[in-house]
Design an enzyme around this catalytic site. Structure first.
Site, mmCIF file in Angstrom:
data_model
loop_
_atom_site.group_PDB
_atom_site.id
_atom_site.type_symbol
_atom_site.label_atom_id
_atom_site.label_comp_id
_atom_site.label_asym_id
_atom_site.label_seq_id
_atom_site.Cartn_x
_atom_site.Cartn_y
_atom_site.Cartn_z
ATOM 1 N N ARG A 1 0.826 -1.215 0.000
ATOM 2 C CA ARG A 1 0.000 0.000 0.000
ATOM 3 C C ARG A 1 0.856 1.259 0.000
ATOM 4 O O ARG A 1 0.567 2.229 -0.704
ATOM 5 C CB ARG A 1 -0.964 -0.033 1.197
ATOM 6 C CG ARG A 1 -1.862 1.168 1.435
ATOM 7 C CD ARG A 1 -2.676 1.694 0.264
ATOM 8 N NE ARG A 1 -3.250 0.742 -0.617
ATOM 9 C CZ ARG A 1 -3.385 0.926 -1.928
ATOM 10 N NH1 ARG A 1 -2.978 2.054 -2.510
ATOM 11 N NH2 ARG A 1 -3.911 -0.010 -2.683
ATOM 12 N N LYS B 1 2.266 24.985 -3.080
ATOM 13 C CA LYS B 1 1.009 24.370 -2.634
ATOM 14 C C LYS B 1 1.113 22.841 -2.725
ATOM 15 O O LYS B 1 0.385 22.190 -3.473
ATOM 16 C CB LYS B 1 -0.153 24.917 -3.467
ATOM 17 C CG LYS B 1 -0.339 26.416 -3.249
ATOM 18 C CD LYS B 1 -1.493 27.005 -4.034
ATOM 19 C CE LYS B 1 -1.601 28.504 -3.737
ATOM 20 N NZ LYS B 1 -2.607 29.186 -4.585
ATOM 21 N N LYS C 1 4.895 39.195 -2.457
ATOM 22 C CA LYS C 1 3.497 38.948 -2.824
ATOM 23 C C LYS C 1 2.584 40.045 -2.295
ATOM 24 O O LYS C 1 3.023 40.989 -1.632
ATOM 25 C CB LYS C 1 3.067 37.582 -2.279
ATOM 26 C CG LYS C 1 4.004 36.440 -2.718
ATOM 27 C CD LYS C 1 3.420 35.083 -2.441
ATOM 28 C CE LYS C 1 2.315 34.767 -3.432
ATOM 29 N NZ LYS C 1 1.846 33.379 -3.330
ATOM 30 N N GLU D 1 4.994 39.742 -7.324
ATOM 31 C CA GLU D 1 3.633 39.402 -7.752
ATOM 32 C C GLU D 1 2.818 40.680 -7.875
ATOM 33 O O GLU D 1 2.767 41.478 -6.922
ATOM 34 C CB GLU D 1 3.009 38.471 -6.702
ATOM 35 C CG GLU D 1 1.592 38.043 -6.984
ATOM 36 C CD GLU D 1 1.004 37.292 -5.801
ATOM 37 O OE1 GLU D 1 1.335 36.102 -5.622
ATOM 38 O OE2 GLU D 1 0.224 37.909 -5.027
ATOM 39 N N ASP E 1 -0.563 37.954 -11.408
ATOM 40 C CA ASP E 1 -1.436 37.050 -10.663
ATOM 41 C C ASP E 1 -2.900 37.363 -10.900
ATOM 42 O O ASP E 1 -3.325 38.529 -10.814
ATOM 43 C CB ASP E 1 -1.115 37.174 -9.165
ATOM 44 C CG ASP E 1 -1.792 36.079 -8.362
ATOM 45 O OD1 ASP E 1 -1.740 34.903 -8.789
ATOM 46 O OD2 ASP E 1 -2.380 36.406 -7.305
#
Lengths: 286, 286, 286, 286, 286, 286
Positions: free
Chosen positions: D94, D131, D163, D191, D212
């Site tokens: 597994r 992510k 960002k 960004e 973005d």
């Protein structure tokens, strides 16, 4: 005494006992606070309360400690009072009891041996060995210390102890000489099984002579032989092997300084403690 | 039976015993190979040989295994034959013996209980509890299995077991209903201390009834009460609490299915094993 | 539900994301406090807020939780309000969002399946499998539970599940008999692919029959065959294999008890959440 | 490409799946060797075979690898051939499939995006983001690379990426200036969400402009604005936000250099692989 | 000497240096084997070769060792010959060189001090302190031993050493008495800064007197004072504080037994070693 | 600057220094609180105070910080004031001092180099290398940053740096082309030893040219050659090899941008700090 057992070691034990949480509490216990007590169910010397306390507190449970580690307790005596989230108390319960049970078992047996020897031969010490539970040495040694015993070596890195298996490879005098030369900081102890070797080890410069697996009468012979050569005061005399809580005093009065017992930590009787949730004093939901 | 105890767990035990190496061997043992044997010093069921073997082999020592884990051995019987670097053998010695000593102690006691019950009441099983050494559960449970016992729950995440402390917070019928609803995969066991609660738990749908701290005669009453209501075949009946190796058969013949004993793992008598370097068969320097 | 995911597991994720710190914040962000919010950007069931909260609090950020794990949330809804050191908020941001995103994705899909089945066939349960992200099983299983699903087995140590690969090695009846003998505590489930094997497994004493990769009509046949032999009430019937969110209700109305779906955890759609620093409400330098 | 995923990371996954061993195999599988194959059940790009292979080999299973990581495979194609202890194969099954399933899912989706873009706009690259699954970044990034994508930042320590949340705290020009001053080794990316900010960031000296959440037409505007000011050749232009496998080519032809997609790793569809024990080719008992 | 530094400690260093692999090799180095050598670039005592070798071998590189740890080497001398996958050699290169560089630096400085003292005052020993690099004590102490020095205490758990900060809390005689009573196995050392305290410590029963921060002439006074009272032979005399490689012999001839120097491990000059890939002897692709 | 060194890393250092506790304190120090100060004993730039503070606070000691990390301090200046349990202060003492001593040593040397260069050639930067203590890179790099230096690459995963050993395997132009193609995010640096290769690397598209082991006059030649071809402004020029604190300015004025020095971290002189328990201000027993 060892004062610090890191919290992350303790937390790993809870994770061992609940890798995916407590399925019973999750299924049936609502979000509420409750009170509980941990009680001794027999007479003995308690240990592990500091560790249990740290665990409960980590999970947000308020703890009131009613007995100090290393003190004698009676059956029914409350050791810790707990107040907090019911699921947290139930999560930690078994881990805390397993720690207290083992450590108090060791402390109780150690204290019992220490007391027996104190009466028979004041000044003779009881010591542990490296025959501890794998992974739990720091707990076992701390429990011995709380019981009044000497923890002895913590590990192979601490102290030089020349045993029979070394002497199968290196002659005794040669071994002691090399050991002495290797370090001025570490005590040199030699394990022997005959009177002759005891004398030879002392003459070679050992700090401690460990008389292993010798009956009390032979131990007396060894002590006398050391005295006769003026060596007795220059060495510590330790005995080990075949010593039990029952025959302990026979060894104690044989003229030795220390009795080391593997059984203090390798054959532990659990000290009986239990946790009781106090019915009816559950508080309002969290 | 649990077949895999990861090597890195075992290695951590060696590091615990020698955080900065073995100062004795370093000081006195030359670079040479030797042979050694690990022998049983008493009668019992041996366990932990697979783990000891993995450790010695990790350090380059050739191992010949003379007995299988889970089999009976006699005093003096050679369990493992070792051949390799003398310092490596001495480094692993104590860790290996501590593992074999504890696991064989558990396996021996378990086997003894299993045998006693087999004669008195064939079909009744002996099971362990969660009263294991912190950090050593996988070892303790494996040793129980090797002794012929049932490991029971591995952790709080395994199985639903509703105990007295849960029942101080939630009524019995409510608890069982919630537990049943929570999972179709996990067995639901309920611990009770009275005949009435035993019946109530079975009626509520528990898979297993754990009769706790009840004397054999009350246990018979509980079994009869279940039979009278046609519930006996729908549940497994387990007993625990105050069961010792001495009074075990009294419980076994009381009509139960399983006897679980904390003492199998919380109060272990070390099984006596020792390692002996074979004098005179040391081989040429490495 | 699993309540405790240890903090040190969570901290390792932050260390994975910033092994040598956050070079951007270090370069450009002055020492100041700010406020921020984590918002849902879509409709779903939220999970992972407890874990995110624990992380922010560990780094000294005050957290106000506006939604409970396991509840439905709407786009734009504030989940967590944050107030603290700007660099700390930015350090934890991605880890927190990754946890919430994955866990909420799982919880949302689970809830959706649970709701679909509740309407089509009340009483039928949705369960997960062991097809979880390596290292994240405790998170994935908790998210399933928060979504209203059954976590099923946590691991190979939990429960006995005899699958096709076992049956390639051991005959079915033999396997079930050995499994039954091995433990009284663990449920025995058998995976089958034909009606005949379903009946054989039930007759052999399995607790749960897992009908694998069978279309709904064959599943009905299997259920009828079990009923015909009076076995249906003695077993739990589970189906798995080829079940998707789309074809789910076809299986649900086929007379089964549980539908287990690997896709709940092996093919997760991230739930969209974002963290927004509130411009203009930065507070005086720390 | 990342070549080394440490074995101990892989072993922790097996321990997660079998903390106390595999109770099913232990109960029913005799000691024997068998052969098995891991097969692809769909078309895609395979990844994770090196990791699966290392795991099986660690447990003593002989492995024959029939496909290279990063190559396309067809349904039914054998990926790995296995020969060894049946219990070992079942223990690792597994975990190995979960690794291959996730990594191949990522590699397959990445390759699909890369191919789509190659046709629409040769030279435009597909990149991942941070992510990733917590704890699995090294696996996820390696799978992206095997699929032909660019792993982008490994962590917050790698590269400077300014960002929106930074810009809520620090003015853009100030931020870029500080970032440039902080390091000559690390790329500075900014960004932005408007054409004006894109130009401002390039003028301030950013190496990469991340557009973005802008629709393709606005992206063209931004690229033209950069060209008009002679800045286009001095910067890399990246887009992200709202990009899906479906709308990808619209972005690709908008004049950018890189398209980064969180979905490559945050919303993974498992690649379908399975392990089959070969019936009848079990070998003699071990 | 410490023989065993666990491989997993060494592997963590490689992971520190390449958490997501080696991006340079991955980008530019084809799959091929090559040969390389590690050479000393200066004169000194080499250490860390065993650790470097274990690392290379773990990654499948064949190693030929041309010098033994603890031996003197000359500039240009080949220490290790390597043959294997080019990427593996480049992955381990820096970690191996950092270990050899630091350990050889320590061993070289230690040997230099040992030699200086051997000529000036044969029999006087050079010892290290606990001023080691955090996390690297086992490496630092092993390097001292390879250089011919005494590792001294490994940790606070080893030995009793009463320092000025203890004496700020407990009177000297009281401290020594308690220390003596606490253990028969551990050496008791007392740090003093005056002749009077040196005598007082010896009279109180200390095993070792550590004369701290005293100039050579005061040290002579202290030694004479001990001799005058017949205490010199009962104690080991150690000096520390302000001792440098330059002024070392002044202390050595002052009548002491041991000189301990923090600088051996707290201010290490790296020993210059480098790894050279042998151009032109790359072998055929793997 | 790196702001977060995880507490559990710091705690492992204390456990290294006291695996079984502090036997000296346990033997002789009563339960009492005391005050203590950590003082600088020389002039320099202090670092590691944040780490030391976190450690003391973890053990319940109140800390007052009198100097900020990265600032200059004078001999005798108090850095930290401590108030708490005497045993806790003594337990952490050596670990805290070892951290401060090493980090401040690095910060001090870095600052000294930075200042020397600032005067000789404003705008030229001082950078570290990967020649850090194994396991301590995050500490060493943080200390460099606190001293005003550039940490350079954190690891092999950060940045592409093509060195002599790569060029023994791959031609320069080929290597740079592959590196450029591999990533748009990572800087590409090439180490060269001749003027010709410097030009070739710049022409091939490297971002940074590392002139290794070249004397200042050759470095000037290389800079001029780059200028002559209009390449100087397109690359960063770094020098390394044979640079010492003494000859540093010779390199600084040779027209380069950065000077990287392994010696900043591989040959650290400990900064002298000490902890003093304040006699007479011990408070009442705990």
């Amino acid at each position: 005494m060892i004062s610090v057992i890191p919290l992350d070691t303790l937390l790993r034990f809870v994770e061992e006992d609940a890798p995916w949480g407590d399925v019973t509490s999750a299924a049936i216990v609502p979000d509420l606070s409750c009170q509980a007590v941990i009680r001794a169910n027999e007479t003995g010397v308690v240990a592990g309360l500091a560790e249990a306390r740290a665990l409960f507190e980590h999970y947000g449970v308020a703890v009131r400690q009613h007995a100090a580690d290393g003190t004698a307790v009676a059956p029914g005596q409350v050791l810790l009072g707990l107040d907090g989230d019911a699921k947290a108390i139930l999560l930690v319960e078994r881990t805390a009891l397993n720690i207290i049970g083992r450590m108090s078992g060791i402390a109780t047996k150690t204290r019992s041996c220490v007391e027996a020897v104190r009466q028979a031969a004041p000044g003779v010490r009881i010591a542990a060995t490296r025959k501890t539970c794998p992974g739990l040495r720091v707990f076992d040694k701390k429990a011995v210390a709380l019981g009044g015993g000497d923890p002895h070596r913590y590990s192979l890195s601490d102290m030089i102890l020349i045993k029979d298996n070394h002497l199968a490879l290196v002659p005794l005098a040669d071994a002691v000489r090399k050991a002495r030369a290797a370090s001025v900081y570490r005590t040199v102890e030699v394990e022997v099984e005959t009177v002759e070797d005891a004398v030879a080890a002392a003459e070679a410069g050992a700090d401690t002579i460990l008389l292993d697996n010798m009956p009390p009468e032979r131990i007396r012979d060894a002590v006398r032989a050391l005295e006769a050569r003026g060596l007795r005061d220059r060495v510590v005399v330790e005995v080990s092997g075949s010593v039990t809580e029952e025959n302990l005093t026979g060894y104690a009065v044989a003229g030795v300084d220390i009795i080391s017992m593997g059984a203090l930590t390798h054959s532990v009787r659990n000290f009986d403690v239990s946790l009781k949730v106090l019915r009816g004093v559950t508080t309002v939901p969290l």
